[in-house]
Every structure is written in structure tokens, then in C-alpha cells.
Design a protein around this motif. Structure first.
Motif, mmCIF file in Angstrom:
data_model
loop_
_atom_site.group_PDB
_atom_site.id
_atom_site.type_symbol
_atom_site.label_atom_id
_atom_site.label_comp_id
_atom_site.label_asym_id
_atom_site.label_seq_id
_atom_site.Cartn_x
_atom_site.Cartn_y
_atom_site.Cartn_z
ATOM 1 N N ASP A 1 0.821 -1.370 -0.024
ATOM 2 C CA ASP A 1 0.175 -0.019 -0.091
ATOM 3 C C ASP A 1 0.753 1.429 0.068
ATOM 4 O O ASP A 1 0.447 2.228 -0.319
ATOM 5 N N ASP B 1 -9.312 9.453 11.461
ATOM 6 C CA ASP B 1 -10.554 9.028 12.274
ATOM 7 C C ASP B 1 -10.688 9.919 13.677
ATOM 8 O O ASP B 1 -10.882 10.875 13.637
ATOM 9 N N ASP C 1 -11.833 10.561 7.888
ATOM 10 C CA ASP C 1 -11.787 9.147 7.664
ATOM 11 C C ASP C 1 -10.313 8.669 7.273
ATOM 12 O O ASP C 1 -10.109 9.109 6.134
ATOM 13 N N LYS D 1 -9.230 5.895 6.017
ATOM 14 C CA LYS D 1 -9.139 5.134 4.481
ATOM 15 C C LYS D 1 -9.620 6.115 3.428
ATOM 16 O O LYS D 1 -9.051 5.949 2.138
ATOM 17 N N GLU D 2 -10.525 7.122 3.618
ATOM 18 C CA GLU D 2 -10.672 8.096 2.635
ATOM 19 C C GLU D 2 -9.657 8.953 2.260
ATOM 20 O O GLU D 2 -9.439 9.158 1.219
ATOM 21 N N PHE E 1 -6.533 8.176 2.799
ATOM 22 C CA PHE E 1 -5.582 7.336 1.791
ATOM 23 C C PHE E 1 -5.943 7.464 0.398
ATOM 24 O O PHE E 1 -5.117 7.489 -0.743
ATOM 25 N N LYS E 2 -7.289 7.211 0.278
ATOM 26 C CA LYS E 2 -7.863 7.195 -1.040
ATOM 27 C C LYS E 2 -7.575 8.190 -1.704
ATOM 28 O O LYS E 2 -7.169 8.410 -3.167
ATOM 29 N N SER F 1 -1.183 8.206 6.164
ATOM 30 C CA SER F 1 -2.517 8.026 6.603
ATOM 31 C C SER F 1 -2.298 6.412 6.474
ATOM 32 O O SER F 1 -3.204 5.853 7.495
ATOM 33 N N ARG F 2 -1.603 5.565 5.797
ATOM 34 C CA ARG F 2 -1.721 4.067 5.778
ATOM 35 C C ARG F 2 -1.316 3.641 7.125
ATOM 36 O O ARG F 2 -1.909 2.508 7.555
ATOM 37 N N PHE G 1 -4.126 3.022 9.847
ATOM 38 C CA PHE G 1 -5.086 2.236 9.743
ATOM 39 C C PHE G 1 -5.327 1.379 10.795
ATOM 40 O O PHE G 1 -4.087 1.001 11.891
ATOM 41 N N ASP H 1 -5.416 -1.412 11.669
ATOM 42 C CA ASP H 1 -4.899 -3.132 11.604
ATOM 43 C C ASP H 1 -3.736 -3.257 12.230
ATOM 44 O O ASP H 1 -3.213 -4.292 12.093
#
Length: 321
Positions: free
Chosen positions: A113, A170, A249, A251-252, A254-255, A275-276, A279, A281
Motif C-alpha cells: 500500500d 479517524d 476518515d 481510509k478516505e 488514503f484514497k 495515513s496508511r 489504519f 490494523d
């Protein structure tokens, strides 16, 4: 591969590495690595620089000017070195620390990513293929440099010091590892001060060869954006109301960074990259892998590191170079 014991080595075997060559000695992290190595008093440090370079070099034992377009020039400059901090193989250098400071590239999802994973794997594979049993790479996995990342634009850790604004990814409570430049310098110096191999089968103390073809994991802080803001407020004396906090957000975000890159806007790369690791995770948290203790690294004062970042931002020192 298990380290070979020192007692089984040939007569010319050296128990510790001595000669360290570094490319980029005058750079942001390079000067801290050189400072720690020289202060340790165990190594002979040689700065490798271009013949036309005007960079101010830190105090080293020797400076060798080379022509980077000439293989002969590079090989001769590196001959007799035990360790190279960056990449070059044909001179018979035994260990190479590639230019791959950053996130945990053994995390396949994170490596893919953030785009950089494939490039680092190519470098590692090249060293292994060309160097064979004689040359090994050791990566330094330090996540993002704390001072540089905090002082930088909103695209990094979300802070804009000029406007006193911060964007929380977030809720801003995801904790990630990050490392100061001085800690990186201490880590490299400590790593290269380790004995090469264990004395015998009963010796389980840290040694350089146990890190052959793997990364060393280091960190200064496990910290969230909210923790960073709290530290900024303590350092600056600002109140919470002095800062505007917004949310995005992760993930948004990151997108959005990915789309900016696709459109040719490289500012999106920083947005994507930073941003990654936030996450939810656990990709940005490598606390369970850290080698801080093995390297004898000290605990650090978060506010002192934040103070450096605030001063960098005030001076406008937010670019990579």
C-alpha cells in the motif's frame, strides 16, 4: 541462518567491525549516525561524497570524494570497509545498511500500500544475489522520523503549525511507532558496535550476524496524534482552544492521496504514506518486534523531541533536504 561462532572463524576474523563508510553523511539522519559512531570511539568513519559536492560534512576520520558514474572510483573508495551505510557490493563490503528507513516492510499489506515495499525487496535481493555468503544487508525499520514528520505539512502527521490546525485521522487515537533522528544515530552506532558472532554455543548475547538479511526494529515513542497534540500544547504553552481540530476518515484520506498521485500530484504520496500507518490494523505498531533493549537504546522525552519539531516548523525546515 544461525550465526557462526567466533571460535570457528579463520585467523583473519575480526570480532568487531571497525571501518564504516557512509554515503549521505551530511544529510538529516546521516549526521546523527556519524556523530554517534565518532563519539563511540570504536570505529573509523569515512564519508563518501561526490567530487563536486558542496555539502558541509560532519566531523569524520576521512572523506573520500568519488565519481558515482565510475564503478572503479566507487570500488576503490570502499575497499577495506567493513560496513557501508547505503548500497554498494563489488568492493567486498561485508554489511550494507540500505537507504530504506521507514515502515515495516515485512508487513506485505503495508509494504504494497505504501508503494515502497517492492523497491526495497529488489535492493535486498540484489545484495543477496551479488554478495552471496560474503555480503549481507541489515535494514533499519524506524517508522517515520518524529521531528521531520511532526514539523512537516498537514500531509504528514496532520499538523499545520502556521495555522495552528490539526487533522485527526479517524479519532486521532491510533498509536504508531516513530523514531527521533538521534535515536536512529544511536541505534546504528550500537548495532555496529556489537561483536560480529557469538563466542560459542553458550553465548546468547546480541551480535551483528544475528541481523544478517533482516531488519532491526527501533522506536522512540508509541504515540497517537492526540498524544502529539498534548505534547505540542505543553511545549508551546498553547491552550486547546488555540488549535482548530478537524477529522478525516483515514481510509478516505488514503484514497484521496492515491488519487492525487494518479493525477500526477506527488503531494498525494505523503498523504497516502502517512495515513496508511494509522489504519486500525496494527501496521504502524511494531512494539512487539523492537530491538531497543538488545541495542541498549535509552528512553526519550517526548516533549524534548516535540520542541525540536516546533522549532523546525518555526524556521520553515519542513522539506526533506
Amino acid at each position: 541462518m544461525a550465526p557462526t561462532h567466533a571460535e570457528a572463524q579463520p585467523n583473519e576474523y575480526k570480532a568487531h567491525v571497525k571501518n564504516i563508510a557512509i554515503i549521505g553523511a551530511g544529510g538529516r539522519s546521516g549526521k546523527f549516525i556519524v556523530e554517534a559512531l565518532v563519539q563511540g570511539g570504536r570505529h573509523k568513519v569515512t564519508a563518501i561524497t561526490r567530487r563536486d559536492s558542496t555539502n558541509q560534512m560532519p566531523e569524520v576520520h576521512e572523506t573520500k570524494q568519488v565519481n558515482y558514474d565510475s564503478r572503479t572510483s566507487l570500488v576503490e573508495a570502499l575497499r577495506g570497509q567493513d560496513v557501508l551505510v547505503i548500497t554498494m557490493i563489488e568492493a567486498g563490503v561485508k554489511w550494507i545498511i540500505p537507504n530504506e528507513w521507514g515502515v515495516d516492510h515485512t508487513n506485505e499489506s503495508l509494504a504494497n500500500d505504501t508503494v515502497l515495499g517492492a523497491r526495497y525487496k529488489e535492493v535486498q535481493a540484489h545484495i543477496e544475489n551479488v554478495g552471496g555468503e560474503k555480503t549481507h544487508w541489515i535494514g533499519i525499520s524506524c517508522s517515520f522520523w518524529y521531528e521531520f514528520s511532526l514539523a512537516g505539512s498537514e500531509a504528514r502527521f496532520g499538523f499545520d503549525f502556521d495555522r495552528k490546525e490539526v487533522t485527526f485521522f479517524d479519532n486521532g487515537d491510533e498509536k504508531v511507532n516513530t523514531t527521533t533522528w538521534p535515536q536512529v544515530g544511536r541505534a546504528v552506532a550500537s548495532l555496529l558496535s556489537l561483536k560480529v558472532s557469538p563466542e560459542d554455543e553458550s553465548d546468547h548475547s546480541p551480535c551483528l550476524s544475528q541481523f544478517n538479511n533482516r531488519s532491526v526494529y527501533i522506536s522512540s515513542f508509541l504515540i497517537s496524534q492526540r498524544d502529539m497534540l498534548d505534547s505540542v500544547l505543553r511545549v508551546t504553552g498553547d491552550n486547546k482552544n488555540d488549535w482548530k481540530v478537524s477529522y478525516e476518515d483515514v481510509k478516505e484520506r488514503f484514497k484521496r492521496g492515491s488519487e492525487m498521485m494518479t493525477q500526477g500530484n506527488m503531494a498525494g504520496f505523503a498523504i497516502l504514506l502517512y495515513s496508511r500507518i494509522f489504519f486500525k490494523d496494527g501496521g504502524g505498531n511494531v512494539s512487539h518486534k523492537l530491538d531497543n533493549e538488545a541495542l541498549g537504546l535509552p528512553e526519550e522525552d517526548i516533549d524534548e523531541a516535540t520542541r525540536v519539531a516546533v522549532e523546525m516548523a518555526q524556521r520553515g525546515e519542513t522539506n526533506m533536504h
